[in-house]
Scaffold this motif. Structure first.
Motif, PDB file in Angstrom:
ATOM      1  N   HIS A 282     -10.291  18.356  38.237  1.00  0.00           N
ATOM      2  CA  HIS A 282     -11.548  17.941  37.629  1.00  0.00           C
ATOM      3  C   HIS A 282     -12.091  16.680  38.305  1.00  0.00           C
ATOM      4  N   ASP A 286     -15.549  16.159  40.508  1.00  0.00           N
ATOM      5  CA  ASP A 286     -16.496  15.109  40.130  1.00  0.00           C
ATOM      6  C   ASP A 286     -16.807  14.203  41.311  1.00  0.00           C
ATOM      7  N   SER A 295     -14.465  24.200  32.748  1.00  0.00           N
ATOM      8  CA  SER A 295     -13.003  24.271  32.730  1.00  0.00           C
ATOM      9  C   SER A 295     -12.554  25.510  31.966  1.00  0.00           C
ATOM     10  N   ARG A 320     -11.414  13.315  30.650  1.00  0.00           N
ATOM     11  CA  ARG A 320     -12.496  13.875  29.840  1.00  0.00           C
ATOM     12  C   ARG A 320     -13.480  12.784  29.395  1.00  0.00           C
ATOM     13  N   LEU A 323     -15.624  11.974  32.638  1.00  0.00           N
ATOM     14  CA  LEU A 323     -16.565  13.008  33.054  1.00  0.00           C
ATOM     15  C   LEU A 323     -17.645  13.261  32.004  1.00  0.00           C
ATOM     16  N   LEU A 327     -18.436  17.787  32.024  1.00  0.00           N
ATOM     17  CA  LEU A 327     -17.336  18.731  31.863  1.00  0.00           C
ATOM     18  C   LEU A 327     -17.595  19.625  30.650  1.00  0.00           C
ATOM     19  N   ASP A 329     -16.050  22.736  28.477  1.00  0.00           N
ATOM     20  CA  ASP A 329     -14.785  23.426  28.244  1.00  0.00           C
ATOM     21  C   ASP A 329     -15.053  24.841  27.764  1.00  0.00           C
TER      22      ASP A 329
END
Length: 361
Positions: A282, A286, A295, A320, A323, A327, A329
């Protein structure tokens, strides 16, 4: 589930102390001998896919420390699970490929001069599962407190690293201003990946497979653009698929996964980074300028991490938070789809699932 303790017949047995390594080469129809406390769901599904005749465990397959899912999944699929009562004797005698015989709750070794008794066995039944789940429920509050304390302790230690820019290798792949899908082999990963296939077809995002997540991408008829991880649970087919490869290294720069790719004559980048491989993937996306990171199959809560053998989720929490809204999920998104999702588990909601649902609410 059939909890009959009748004779299970004969079969060869194969052992490895890392279940995810064993499932890469164990022949179908053999007995799997493991040393895996609280069998996790992903390991169980891999054993089911190999059509193993049964699972023998030197460690407690379901200890009751927390509601682990592996033993439940195996039994749901008709795979008997046994804990070995005398592991030391069995370790001294059994070798790869030996033929064993499970008769009721007894383990025997087939020898030319006649069968040799090795150990009594503890076989898991519905009643055992319910008792372990009740014990797990009683332990849940204490486990949660320790898990949160451990997470916060390590989060404070790792905070300086997450605040600094992360230097990334020079990649051929361009992720700037693109959507990126990061696929990890976590609970429900295949169902979730199948659920977003229309999105993938329309947006054409960069596909990153974290270790075995690359195999999942291939199973869906897609091709990974980049493979990331420590390379301990990925097939040679995936590694040779033409994807760019980045090996997750320790902060010291050591990267044991390099040996795997070098044996195949494949070049790879190294990315030293703290945290799990999915966290590092991740961060890589980024820092490479991705506009949105989706994700799939990620580990997001206490039970996920306890199944991985981790006592906290500091790096995941920090990544998390860093980001933020970039991000997205997709964990569990297949539950929102009206069409029937691809699934490796076709059994209806069992009493064990109902108990687990109670744990998480």
């Amino acid at each position: 589930m059939d909890n009959n303790v009748a004779s299970q017949g004969y079969g060869p047995v194969y052992f490895h102390n890392r279940t995810k390594q064993l499932v890469r080469w164990i022949p179908e129809g053999a007995y799997a001998l493991i040393e895996h406390k609280d069998i996790d769901e992903m390991a169980a599904l891999a054993l089911i896919d190999k059509n193993v005749k049964g699972v023998l465990n030197y460690a407690p397959s379901m200890s009751g420390d927390y509601p682990s899912l592996g033993t439940i999944r195996l039994i749901e699929h008709g795979v008997p699970v046994y804990d070995i009562d005398d592991p030391q004797r069995v370790k001294q005698v059994l070798r790869q490929g030996h033929t064993i015989h499970i008769d009721g709750r007894q383990l025997w070794l087939k020898e030319p001069q006649g069968p040799s008794f090795l150990s009594s066995l503890t076989r898991y039944t519905d009643r055992d599962i319910l008792l372990k789940l009740k014990l797990a429920q009683a332990n849940l509050k204490d486990r949660l407190q320790k898990f949160v304390e451990n997470t916060l302790t390590y989060a404070l230690q790792e905070l300086p690293e997450i605040l600094q820019p992360v230097p990334i290798p020079k990649l051929k792949l361009n992720m700037r201003d693109r959507h990126v899908v990061v696929v990890t082999r976590g609970s429900g990963y295949m169902e979730d990946l199948m659920a977003i296939k229309d999105y993938i077809a329309e947006v054409q995002p960069v596909l990153i497979g974290v270790d075995g997540g690359a195999d999942a991408i291939l199973e869906c008829g897609l091709k990974p653009h980049l493979i990331f991880g420590d390379m301990d649970s990925i097939s040679h087919t995936a590694l040779c698929s033409g994807a760019e490869i980045v090996v997750h290294a320790y902060k010291t720069g050591q990267a044991p996964g390099l040996n795997v790719v070098h044996r195949l004559g494949i070049s790879a980048h190294i990315f030293p980074c703290f945290g799990t491989s999915e966290d590092a993937a991740h961060l890589l996306a980024d820092e490479a300028g991705a506009r949105l990171i989706v994700s799939v199959g990620s580990h997001t809560h206490m039970l996920d991490f306890l199944e991985k053998g981790r006592q906290g989720m500091a790096s995941t929490l920090l990544v998390r938070m860093k980001l933020g809204g970039k991000l997205v999920d997709a964990k569990g998104i297949h539950h929102l789809c009206l069409r029937k999702p691809h699934s490796r588990i076709s059994s209806p909601l069992s009493v064990s699932d109902a108990c687990l649902e109670h744990h998480t609410h």
